[in-house]
Motif scaffolding. Structure first.
Motif, PDB file in Angstrom:
ATOM      1  N   SER A 244     -11.626  -1.646 -18.425  1.00  0.00           N
ATOM      2  CA  SER A 244     -10.981  -0.873 -17.906  1.00  0.00           C
ATOM      3  C   SER A 244     -11.440  -0.329 -16.409  1.00  0.00           C
ATOM      4  N   LEU A 245     -12.841  -0.778 -16.122  1.00  0.00           N
ATOM      5  CA  LEU A 245     -13.529  -0.317 -15.052  1.00  0.00           C
ATOM      6  C   LEU A 245     -12.771  -0.425 -13.680  1.00  0.00           C
ATOM      7  N   PRO A 246     -12.927   0.412 -12.655  1.00  0.00           N
ATOM      8  CA  PRO A 246     -12.439  -0.232 -11.402  1.00  0.00           C
ATOM      9  C   PRO A 246     -13.399  -1.315 -10.831  1.00  0.00           C
ATOM     10  N   ILE A 247     -12.839  -2.364 -10.207  1.00  0.00           N
ATOM     11  CA  ILE A 247     -13.484  -3.479  -9.829  1.00  0.00           C
ATOM     12  C   ILE A 247     -13.065  -3.760  -8.285  1.00  0.00           C
ATOM     13  N   MET A 248     -14.582  -4.111  -7.774  1.00  0.00           N
ATOM     14  CA  MET A 248     -14.368  -4.488  -6.157  1.00  0.00           C
ATOM     15  C   MET A 248     -14.852  -5.815  -6.242  1.00  0.00           C
ATOM     16  N   ILE A 249     -14.080  -6.842  -5.594  1.00  0.00           N
ATOM     17  CA  ILE A 249     -14.250  -8.020  -5.226  1.00  0.00           C
ATOM     18  C   ILE A 249     -15.338  -8.240  -4.116  1.00  0.00           C
ATOM     19  N   TYR A 250     -16.388  -8.889  -4.405  1.00  0.00           N
ATOM     20  CA  TYR A 250     -17.264  -9.335  -3.422  1.00  0.00           C
ATOM     21  C   TYR A 250     -16.998 -10.635  -2.758  1.00  0.00           C
ATOM     22  N   ASN A 251     -16.263 -10.750  -1.372  1.00  0.00           N
ATOM     23  CA  ASN A 251     -15.945 -11.975  -1.026  1.00  0.00           C
ATOM     24  C   ASN A 251     -16.998 -12.324   0.060  1.00  0.00           C
ATOM     25  N   ASN A 252     -17.621 -13.150  -0.310  1.00  0.00           N
ATOM     26  CA  ASN A 252     -18.937 -13.555   0.718  1.00  0.00           C
ATOM     27  C   ASN A 252     -18.761 -15.017   0.719  1.00  0.00           C
ATOM     28  N   PRO A 253     -18.015 -15.696   1.591  1.00  0.00           N
ATOM     29  CA  PRO A 253     -17.905 -17.218   1.458  1.00  0.00           C
ATOM     30  C   PRO A 253     -19.265 -17.737   2.137  1.00  0.00           C
ATOM     31  N   VAL A 254     -19.835 -17.006   3.053  1.00  0.00           N
ATOM     32  CA  VAL A 254     -20.957 -17.357   3.540  1.00  0.00           C
ATOM     33  C   VAL A 254     -22.135 -17.893   2.747  1.00  0.00           C
ATOM     34  N   THR A 255     -22.527 -16.916   1.878  1.00  0.00           N
ATOM     35  CA  THR A 255     -23.543 -16.954   0.873  1.00  0.00           C
ATOM     36  C   THR A 255     -23.059 -17.338  -0.533  1.00  0.00           C
ATOM     37  N   TYR A 256     -21.817 -17.466  -0.941  1.00  0.00           N
ATOM     38  CA  TYR A 256     -21.545 -18.007  -2.263  1.00  0.00           C
ATOM     39  C   TYR A 256     -20.385 -19.213  -2.211  1.00  0.00           C
ATOM     40  N   GLY A 257     -20.068 -19.594  -1.054  1.00  0.00           N
ATOM     41  CA  GLY A 257     -19.340 -20.894  -0.851  1.00  0.00           C
ATOM     42  C   GLY A 257     -18.000 -20.947  -1.273  1.00  0.00           C
TER      43      GLY A 257
ATOM     44  N   ASP B   8     -14.374 -18.515  -0.590  1.00  0.00           N
ATOM     45  CA  ASP B   8     -13.704 -17.589   0.145  1.00  0.00           C
ATOM     46  C   ASP B   8     -12.141 -17.293  -0.806  1.00  0.00           C
ATOM     47  N   VAL B   9     -12.155 -16.032  -1.170  1.00  0.00           N
ATOM     48  CA  VAL B   9     -10.917 -15.610  -1.708  1.00  0.00           C
ATOM     49  C   VAL B   9      -9.900 -15.223  -0.721  1.00  0.00           C
ATOM     50  N   SER B  10      -8.993 -15.896  -0.622  1.00  0.00           N
ATOM     51  CA  SER B  10      -8.071 -15.829   0.704  1.00  0.00           C
ATOM     52  C   SER B  10      -7.203 -14.790   0.698  1.00  0.00           C
ATOM     53  N   ILE B  11      -6.488 -14.325   1.594  1.00  0.00           N
ATOM     54  CA  ILE B  11      -5.222 -13.552   1.526  1.00  0.00           C
ATOM     55  C   ILE B  11      -4.208 -13.823   0.370  1.00  0.00           C
ATOM     56  N   GLU B  12      -3.697 -15.246   0.207  1.00  0.00           N
ATOM     57  CA  GLU B  12      -3.089 -15.704  -0.793  1.00  0.00           C
ATOM     58  C   GLU B  12      -3.707 -15.590  -2.329  1.00  0.00           C
ATOM     59  N   GLY B  13      -5.109 -15.569  -2.128  1.00  0.00           N
ATOM     60  CA  GLY B  13      -5.549 -15.468  -3.435  1.00  0.00           C
ATOM     61  C   GLY B  13      -5.768 -13.901  -3.841  1.00  0.00           C
ATOM     62  N   MET B  14      -5.913 -13.075  -3.011  1.00  0.00           N
ATOM     63  CA  MET B  14      -5.818 -11.661  -3.263  1.00  0.00           C
ATOM     64  C   MET B  14      -4.630 -11.100  -3.441  1.00  0.00           C
ATOM     65  N   LYS B  15      -3.447 -11.875  -3.325  1.00  0.00           N
ATOM     66  CA  LYS B  15      -2.210 -11.679  -3.579  1.00  0.00           C
ATOM     67  C   LYS B  15      -2.126 -11.878  -5.259  1.00  0.00           C
ATOM     68  N   VAL B  16      -2.797 -12.958  -5.824  1.00  0.00           N
ATOM     69  CA  VAL B  16      -2.902 -13.220  -7.228  1.00  0.00           C
ATOM     70  C   VAL B  16      -3.507 -11.887  -7.919  1.00  0.00           C
ATOM     71  N   LEU B  17      -4.780 -11.570  -7.343  1.00  0.00           N
ATOM     72  CA  LEU B  17      -5.685 -10.491  -7.750  1.00  0.00           C
ATOM     73  C   LEU B  17      -5.245  -9.096  -7.738  1.00  0.00           C
ATOM     74  N   ALA B  18      -4.278  -9.065  -6.824  1.00  0.00           N
ATOM     75  CA  ALA B  18      -3.472  -7.711  -6.908  1.00  0.00           C
ATOM     76  C   ALA B  18      -2.560  -7.402  -7.921  1.00  0.00           C
ATOM     77  N   GLU B  19      -2.330  -8.350  -8.634  1.00  0.00           N
ATOM     78  CA  GLU B  19      -1.376  -8.169 -10.019  1.00  0.00           C
ATOM     79  C   GLU B  19      -2.378  -7.387 -11.136  1.00  0.00           C
ATOM     80  N   GLU B  20      -3.948  -7.507 -10.857  1.00  0.00           N
ATOM     81  CA  GLU B  20      -4.695  -6.819 -11.932  1.00  0.00           C
ATOM     82  C   GLU B  20      -4.728  -5.450 -11.492  1.00  0.00           C
ATOM     83  N   THR B  21      -4.506  -4.418 -12.228  1.00  0.00           N
ATOM     84  CA  THR B  21      -4.436  -3.037 -11.863  1.00  0.00           C
ATOM     85  C   THR B  21      -5.639  -2.462 -11.591  1.00  0.00           C
ATOM     86  N   ASN B  22      -6.697  -2.936 -12.076  1.00  0.00           N
ATOM     87  CA  ASN B  22      -7.972  -2.430 -12.083  1.00  0.00           C
ATOM     88  C   ASN B  22      -9.057  -3.001 -11.164  1.00  0.00           C
ATOM     89  N   ILE B  23      -8.483  -4.156 -10.519  1.00  0.00           N
ATOM     90  CA  ILE B  23      -9.120  -4.755  -9.253  1.00  0.00           C
ATOM     91  C   ILE B  23      -8.570  -4.048  -7.847  1.00  0.00           C
TER      92      ILE B  23
END
Length: 304
Positions: free
Chosen positions: A130-143, A145-160
């Motif tokens: 139930s903790l609040p979550i920050m997405i660390y989006n770092n495609p340069v290092t981790y290869g 990229d969570v795109s805007i379309e991807g963030m639309k999916v994650l926006a459905e999770e209330t604690n993200i």
């Protein structure tokens, strides 16, 4: 879920003894000093904290120590950097049990995920805490990229609730606000474009070099938030050569060595990282000495 995350959050280093064990006393002292110098939050066990170089018990011990040191003075966020989703879920549960205020979740380590896989990873963590979550989006290092379309999916999770935006493309910050309004708290996650990120509306700045110069980092943030960009720019131009160190493969070693030069820690890292070569140390020393020689008097900005 409402949170009050804003300002400058240093991603703190994990200090080691010469025998490779964690120096908890030194790490605790460093965290306490950063808070006393005005930072708005603390992030432990991020990339700079060498998360992936610690074993499971050590990570939990760092969480316990940090919770005790920070108290309720500022938000305390932990990085989540595990090789499997199952391990990330378990760590997140343990962090919640330890009283951590939030999680900065990285995609699965070692295996380079597709965006679909990264989204699944984030969803499973979010659904098991139930903790609040920050997405660390770092495609340069981790290869990935969570795109805007991807963030639309994650926006459905209330604690993200937040994004550490580290694509290095400042246009993404505007795209996030255009698409989601204030749904996500957006942090700039790349040191050498932090001022631009704040000017574009980022709520805060997650920083490595703040470990070395916390007061200057906080001053840049405060001036930017007041719209006093010309004054912020004066400090920014002074700071930029050092901030570049946060964007290279040896960022952890560079930040730790700069901390050592400042009397704020030691350069010791865990293998496979090695301390900097003599030439690399000479470069960091030159940048640090130039910064000290030209350090700006912050009292002239009347920020009290």
């Amino acid at each position: 879920m409402k949170i009050n995350w804003h300002g400058v959050y240093p991603a703190v280093t994990t200090q080691f003894n010469q025998d490779d064990s964690i120096n908890f006393a030194s790490t605790a002292k460093m965290i306490d000093e950063l808070i006393n110098e005005g930072v708005h939050g603390i992030i432990v066990l991020g990339t700079v904290g060498e998360n992936c170089s610690l074993n499971a018990d050590e990570k939990r011990a760092v969480l316990s120590m940090a919770r005790e040191v920070v108290g309720k003075r500022v938000p305390l966020i932990s990085g989540v950097a595990e090789t499997t989703t199952v391990n990330a879920v378990q760590f997140s549960k343990d962090a919640q049990a330890a009283g951590i205020d939030g999680l900065m979740v990285l995609p699965g380590m070692v295996y380079r995920s597709s965006e679909r896989e990264a989204i699944h990873h984030y969803q499973q963590v979010a659904r098991n805490t139930s903790l609040p979550i920050m997405i660390y989006n770092n495609p340069v290092t981790y290869g990935v990229d969570v795109s805007i379309e991807g963030m639309k999916v994650l926006a459905e999770e209330t604690n993200i609730v937040s994004v550490k935006e580290a694509t290095t493309d400042t246009r993404r910050i505007t795209e996030l606000f255009r698409e989601f309004g204030d749904r996500f708290v957006v942090f700039g996650g790349v040191d050498d474009i932090a001022l631009e990120s704040l000017m574009l509306g980022a709520t805060g700045w997650i920083s490595g070099l703040t470990n070395v110069f916390p007061k200057e980092s906080v001053a840049i943030y405060n001036l930017a938030k007041m719209g006093r960009y010309q004054e912020a720019l004066e400090i920014w131009r002074w700071f930029l050569p050092l901030l570049r160190l946060d964007t290279i493969p040896t960022l952890v070693q560079c930040i730790k060595f700069a901390e050592q030069l400042a009397g704020r820690g030691v350069e010791t890292v865990r293998a496979p990282r090695l301390t900097l070569t003599p030439d690399e140390k000479a470069n960091v020393t030159k940048l640090y000495n130039e910064a000290i020689a030209n350090r700006i008097d912050l009292t002239k900005f009347n920020l009290d």
